[in-house]
Design a protein around this motif. Structure first.
Motif, PDB file in Angstrom:
ATOM      1  N   ARG A   1       0.836  -1.207   0.000  1.00  0.00           N
ATOM      2  CA  ARG A   1       0.000   0.000   0.000  1.00  0.00           C
ATOM      3  C   ARG A   1       0.869   1.254   0.000  1.00  0.00           C
ATOM      4  O   ARG A   1       0.509   2.277  -0.602  1.00  0.00           O
ATOM      5  N   ALA A   2       2.022   1.190   0.685  1.00  0.00           N
ATOM      6  CA  ALA A   2       2.937   2.338   0.696  1.00  0.00           C
ATOM      7  C   ALA A   2       3.481   2.599  -0.705  1.00  0.00           C
ATOM      8  O   ALA A   2       3.658   3.763  -1.106  1.00  0.00           O
ATOM      9  N   ILE A   3       3.752   1.538  -1.450  1.00  0.00           N
ATOM     10  CA  ILE A   3       4.189   1.698  -2.844  1.00  0.00           C
ATOM     11  C   ILE A   3       3.088   2.376  -3.655  1.00  0.00           C
ATOM     12  O   ILE A   3       3.344   3.266  -4.467  1.00  0.00           O
ATOM     13  N   GLU A   4       1.847   1.974  -3.394  1.00  0.00           N
ATOM     14  CA  GLU A   4       0.715   2.593  -4.087  1.00  0.00           C
ATOM     15  C   GLU A   4       0.603   4.077  -3.732  1.00  0.00           C
ATOM     16  O   GLU A   4       0.428   4.929  -4.607  1.00  0.00           O
ATOM     17  N   ARG A   5       0.717   4.393  -2.445  1.00  0.00           N
ATOM     18  CA  ARG A   5       0.597   5.789  -2.020  1.00  0.00           C
ATOM     19  C   ARG A   5       1.693   6.668  -2.612  1.00  0.00           C
ATOM     20  O   ARG A   5       1.487   7.860  -2.851  1.00  0.00           O
ATOM     21  N   SER A   6       2.852   6.077  -2.857  1.00  0.00           N
ATOM     22  CA  SER A   6       3.978   6.838  -3.405  1.00  0.00           C
ATOM     23  C   SER A   6       3.873   7.022  -4.916  1.00  0.00           C
ATOM     24  O   SER A   6       4.744   7.655  -5.525  1.00  0.00           O
ATOM     25  N   GLY A   7       2.823   6.460  -5.519  1.00  0.00           N
ATOM     26  CA  GLY A   7       2.634   6.578  -6.953  1.00  0.00           C
ATOM     27  C   GLY A   7       3.346   5.522  -7.760  1.00  0.00           C
ATOM     28  O   GLY A   7       3.504   5.669  -8.975  1.00  0.00           O
ATOM     29  N   GLY A   8       3.737   4.431  -7.106  1.00  0.00           N
ATOM     30  CA  GLY A   8       4.493   3.394  -7.784  1.00  0.00           C
ATOM     31  C   GLY A   8       3.670   2.303  -8.431  1.00  0.00           C
ATOM     32  O   GLY A   8       4.226   1.303  -8.890  1.00  0.00           O
TER      33      GLY A   8
ATOM     34  N   GLY B   1      10.986  -2.341  -0.833  1.00  0.00           N
ATOM     35  CA  GLY B   1      10.828  -1.451  -1.974  1.00  0.00           C
ATOM     36  C   GLY B   1      10.183  -2.170  -3.140  1.00  0.00           C
ATOM     37  O   GLY B   1      10.143  -3.403  -3.200  1.00  0.00           O
ATOM     38  N   LYS B   2       9.693  -1.391  -4.089  1.00  0.00           N
ATOM     39  CA  LYS B   2       9.066  -1.981  -5.267  1.00  0.00           C
ATOM     40  C   LYS B   2      10.124  -2.666  -6.131  1.00  0.00           C
ATOM     41  O   LYS B   2      11.073  -2.023  -6.585  1.00  0.00           O
TER      42      LYS B   2
END
Length: 253
Positions: free
Chosen positions: A43-50, A147-148
């Motif tokens: 979800r953090a990757i999603e929030r960062s625009g990834g 990380g992604k």
């Protein structure tokens, strides 16, 4: 049958007849499955625009890799990387591969899969063994962290020894998550009632597959990186790679 040697600076066992290199996995316990911490990392990757597409299908299917549980693993050998086209031909001399670009590429088996499994003197890993090997002591999305993961993490051709060695995790295994790899377990959504040791779950139906991000290369922007996650699992439908497992050899072997 086996010789002990050093490969890329790490101890290894080579199967003499086929030349396949195996790594010895230490016994231990680990937390198997998709944890809430890993879901939050996604979800953090999603929030960062990834995220390129949408995580809704992944999040909706998260229960297929839950609940997490502690699993006990006994020591075993597992191939350093999935079998290549050339290695499969040791057992199936007439084998042809429609997906690999070279004999050093990972074999993706379809109609020949059952023939190979019957011919191999090894077995398939259980899901627990596969995930334990993929995590290599970590509890993050991939062995490289939360990380992604990107396309630089893909490896499905093992002709370049320097690149293969650079891609290894802490257990000395390369390409974990790149090629879809079939496991011994039958496909059952979720881990409710799953054993606390490395035994595969038996039954009728399709087997479980782990990994597969390189099978979709070049990526089309549909978040194929999710297949690199250590906990990603799905039902075998099409072609698959094979990363065999064996007992630890005796010192007299």
């Amino acid at each position: 049958m086996w010789i002990e040697e050093v490969v890329a600076g790490r101890p290894a066992w080579r199967h003499v007849a086929s030349g396949v290199v195996f790594r010895a996995m230490p016994g231990g316990t680990f937390r198997m499955g998709l944890s809430e911490a890993e879901l939050e990392a996604v979800r953090a990757i999603e929030r960062s625009g990834g995220v390129e597409d949408t995580l809704e299908p992944f999040l909706a299917g998260a229960g297929d890799a839950q609940p997490t549980r502690e699993v006990r693993i006994e020591p075993f050998l597992i191939a350093r990387h999935p079998l290549t086209v050339a290695q499969v031909r040791h057992w199936l001399p007439e084998y042809e591969d429609d997906y690999a670009g070279a004999d050093s590429g990972a074999a993706r088996l379809e109609g020949d899969l059952d023939d190979l499994l019957e011919a191999l003197p090894f077995r398939l890993p259980s899901e627990a063994e596969w995930e334990y090997a993929a995590r290599a002591g970590t509890m993050t999305l991939t062995f490289r962290g939360d990380g992604k993961p990107g396309e630089d993490q893909l490896l499905d051709d093992f002709g370049d020894e320097e690149r293969t060695a650079a891609a290894e995790n802490a257990f000395g295994l390369a390409g974990m998550g790149s090629v879809s790899e079939i496991c011994a377990d039958v496909w059952i959504p979720g881990f409710a009632g799953a054993p606390a040791d490395a035994r595969p779950r038996d039954g009728d139906g399709s087997r479980v597959v782990r990994g597969g991000a390189a099978d979709l290369y070049p990526w089309q922007g549909c978040d194929e990186w999710l297949l690199l996650l250590a906990a990603a699992r799905y039902e075998h439908i099409q072609f698959t790679g094979v990363r065999p497992v064996a007992p630890l050899p005796s010192t007299e072997s």
